[in-house]
Design an enzyme around this catalytic site. Sequence first.
Site, PDB file in Angstrom:
ATOM      1  CB  CYS A 233     122.065  43.674 -53.788  1.00 45.73           C
ATOM      2  SG  CYS A 233     121.117  42.354 -53.249  1.00 45.73           S
TER       3      CYS A 233
ATOM      4  CG  ASN B  46     115.623  40.252 -56.216  1.00 49.86           C
ATOM      5  OD1 ASN B  46     114.658  40.886 -56.630  1.00 49.86           O
ATOM      6  ND2 ASN B  46     116.235  39.334 -56.941  1.00 49.86           N
TER       7      ASN B  46
ATOM      8  CG  HIS C 253     123.484  43.759 -64.909  1.00 50.34           C
ATOM      9  ND1 HIS C 253     123.022  42.636 -64.259  1.00 50.34           N
ATOM     10  CD2 HIS C 253     123.556  44.732 -63.966  1.00 50.34           C
ATOM     11  CE1 HIS C 253     122.823  42.918 -62.983  1.00 50.34           C
ATOM     12  NE2 HIS C 253     123.140  44.189 -62.778  1.00 50.34           N
TER      13      HIS C 253
ATOM     14  CD  GLU D  78     122.452  37.146 -58.758  1.00 52.54           C
ATOM     15  OE1 GLU D  78     121.279  36.927 -58.422  1.00 52.54           O
ATOM     16  OE2 GLU D  78     123.280  37.732 -58.024  1.00 52.54           O
TER      17      GLU D  78
ATOM     18  CB  CYS E  34     119.357  39.005 -60.742  1.00 54.22           C
ATOM     19  SG  CYS E  34     120.636  40.259 -60.543  1.00 54.22           S
TER      20      CYS E  34
ATOM     21  N   GLY F 102     119.580  42.875 -62.340  1.00 54.78           N
ATOM     22  CA  GLY F 102     119.587  42.243 -63.658  1.00 54.78           C
ATOM     23  C   GLY F 102     118.292  42.486 -64.406  1.00 54.78           C
TER      24      GLY F 102
HETATM   25  O1  ZDP Z   1     126.625  42.272 -58.983  1.00 51.14           O
HETATM   26  C1  ZDP Z   1     126.675  41.128 -58.537  1.00 51.14           C
HETATM   27  O2  ZDP Z   1     127.734  40.498 -58.363  1.00 51.14           O
HETATM   28  C2  ZDP Z   1     125.372  40.473 -58.173  1.00 51.14           C
HETATM   29  N1  ZDP Z   1     125.563  39.045 -58.143  1.00 51.14           N
HETATM   30  C3  ZDP Z   1     124.945  41.026 -56.871  1.00 51.14           C
HETATM   31  C4  ZDP Z   1     123.629  40.531 -56.420  1.00 51.14           C
HETATM   32  C5  ZDP Z   1     122.543  41.093 -57.227  1.00 51.14           C
HETATM   33  C6  ZDP Z   1     121.178  40.641 -56.746  1.00 51.14           C
HETATM   34  N2  ZDP Z   1     120.897  39.320 -57.176  1.00 51.14           N
HETATM   35  C7  ZDP Z   1     120.113  41.578 -57.249  1.00 51.14           C
HETATM   36  O3  ZDP Z   1     118.946  41.274 -56.990  1.00 51.14           O
HETATM   37  O4  ZDP Z   1     120.399  42.596 -57.841  1.00 51.14           O
HETATM   38  C8  ZDP Z   1     121.070  40.555 -55.301  1.00 51.14           C
END
Ligand code: ZDP
Length: 274
Positions: A74, A76, A159, A208, A217, A220
Amino acid sequence: MTKIHFTKMQGLGNDFVVINALNESYPELPTYAKKIGDRRFGIGCDQLLVIRPSESADFKMQIYNNDGSEVEMCGNGIRCVAQYLVNHGLTSKHELAIETLAGIIRPRLIDGQVEVDMGEPILEGPKIPVKLDGKIIQQPLQVEGENFEITCVSMGNPHCVIFRNNVDQVPLEKYGPLLEHHPLFPKRVNVEFIEVLSPAHLKMRVWERGAGETLACGTGACASLVAAVLNGHSDREATLQLKGGKLQIRWSEKDNRVYMTGPGEEVFSGVIEF
Ligand code: ZDP
């Protein structure tokens, strides 16, 4: 009843409940992830982040989407956790090693921002995972009559990146979940739609995995910059314009690693009882 102290944080509007589990293990927390994430019956957040002790790094970060699923990384959130650890005097270091399911990730606090070494992008289909061999770049995929060209990248989490002329017009509520749950993606997938404003400026909307559309994200944004370079759309460094703000992303030619810079901020703190 257990009383749990939490801190609400955000990185470009991607919001988190952060729980310090360094001294208390709170073994029941995973079962409460969905409730904590619920914006009406809980506290409300995109992800729950739990800080635990680590044997192999300075700290360990566990991540739960607001559908309760535990995930690998993650972007952020790791900036927010690094800022939290410094704000609360839990470390005197400004360069940290944080253990995640995607490996050890290294955030560094500089001038009020956090720069994160996000590691090398993973491009091989089976490792992302996508049920296709080799690299997936501009691969045609039809979903409910709509033609997409997908580029897939893992930043520890999967992704699927799609380029469009006007991302504001993309019916994300329809195609986000259809792509997230497409059988091509055995662990589901995060979906990014990218509009190339210039080789150094990319506009992004994200659906997401396990959280729906969010304002930003980090993983992302990193995956999208890599996809843009692979498709010849951008320089190796660019500004990612997200609904919640801007991130600086760089894919180093020298060490093949991706570097992300942006903020992580505390909003409020509180107590919840289970
Ligand atoms: O991989 C996933 O299921 C994401 N939804 C995790 C969270 C990613 C996040 N938004 C980011 O900033 O990379 C926290």
